[in-house]
Design an enzyme around this catalytic site. Structure first.
Site, PDB file in Angstrom:
ATOM      1  N   ASP A   1      -6.411 -12.981  10.888  1.00  0.00           N
ATOM      2  CA  ASP A   1      -5.521 -12.193  11.245  1.00  0.00           C
ATOM      3  C   ASP A   1      -4.342 -12.740  11.747  1.00  0.00           C
ATOM      4  OD1 ASP A   1      -6.916 -10.120  10.258  1.00  0.00           O
ATOM      5  OD2 ASP A   1      -6.886  -8.721  11.931  1.00  0.00           O
TER       6      ASP A   1
ATOM      7  N   LYS B   1      -8.344  -5.469   5.274  1.00  0.00           N
ATOM      8  CA  LYS B   1      -8.523  -4.211   6.702  1.00  0.00           C
ATOM      9  C   LYS B   1      -7.888  -3.302   7.250  1.00  0.00           C
ATOM     10  CE  LYS B   1      -8.785  -7.131  10.158  1.00  0.00           C
ATOM     11  NZ  LYS B   1      -7.965  -6.614  11.419  1.00  0.00           N
TER      12      LYS B   1
ATOM     13  N   CYS C   1      -9.250  -8.914  17.226  1.00  0.00           N
ATOM     14  CA  CYS C   1     -10.289  -8.523  15.964  1.00  0.00           C
ATOM     15  C   CYS C   1     -11.312 -10.176  16.055  1.00  0.00           C
ATOM     16  CB  CYS C   1      -9.316  -8.401  14.846  1.00  0.00           C
ATOM     17  SG  CYS C   1      -8.502  -7.213  14.460  1.00  0.00           S
TER      18      CYS C   1
END
Ligand code: VGL
Ligand code: ZN
Length: 192
Positions: A13, A99, A138
């Site tokens: 990310d 995602k 994450c």
């Protein structure tokens, strides 16, 4: 430590919204992008796999404040904020993993809400090296899932940065990853 072709780098990310100037900025996010660009090149040179995950939410995602979630809107599909940070150079052959597209699920892990496990198995990956944003969400959940799946897992500690909703969150996350059996390394220790 020396890389081999059964290693994989997971870049979590590294997107504009998680970097300074974005809607959910993590201090030092752009330095993480720079560090991981160098790291990715080492993996590429070695013929090892590289995966880059992208938080990829619909406009009305359940994790956004307007829907009663904890976060400001971020990483909305197709927006500038969802793009990889400009410092993030992804070598040719990098696999992109998206995602968080299901409105109802806040997928902090890059593994559970995607086909990443299948891709890792198919590629015969043995060891995972993980860096990116954010340490306490994450990155944490991706590392914990990797350990649950039995991968030998390394957190690249100086190539990650935390949101720190509470000041110690990043450090606590690192401890949780260690407790799960992940090892910590620094970027400088990893060589092609
Ligand atoms: C993340 C908060 C919300 C992350 C994603 O990538 O760590 N954090 N969505
Ligand atoms: Zn998100």
């Amino acid at each position: 430590m020396k890389l081999n072709e059964t290693d994989a780098l997971i870049i979590v990310d590294v997107q504009n919204d998680f970097c300074p100037g974005g809607s959910l900025p993590v201090e030092g996010g752009d330095d993480v992008a720079t560090a991981l660009s160098g790291m990715a090149l080492q993996f590429r040179i070695k013929g090892a796999r590289i995966f880059a995950t992208q938080d990829w939410h619909p406009e009305n995602h359940s994790s956004f404040a307007a829907q009663g979630g904890p976060w400001p809107p971020h990483c909305v599909q197709g927006s500038h904020g969802a793009e990889f940070h400009a410092n993030m150079r992804l070598p040719i052959g990098t696999s992109i993993v998206r995602k968080g597209a299901d409105k109802a699920i806040d997928a902090y892990s890059g593994i559970l809400d995607s086909n990443l496990e299948e891709q890792l198995r198919r590629a015969g990956v043995q060891r995972l090296f993980v860096g990116g944003l954010a340490t306490d969400y994450c990155v944490l959940n991706t590392v914990l899932d990797a350990r649950k799946l039995g991968f030998e897992t390394f957190l690249i500690q100086d190539a990650t940065a935390a949101v720190n909703v509470e000041p110690e969150d990043g450090e606590k996350a690192v401890q949780k990853m260690r407790d799960s059996g992940a090892a910590t390394v620094t970027a400088g220790e990893i060589k092609a």
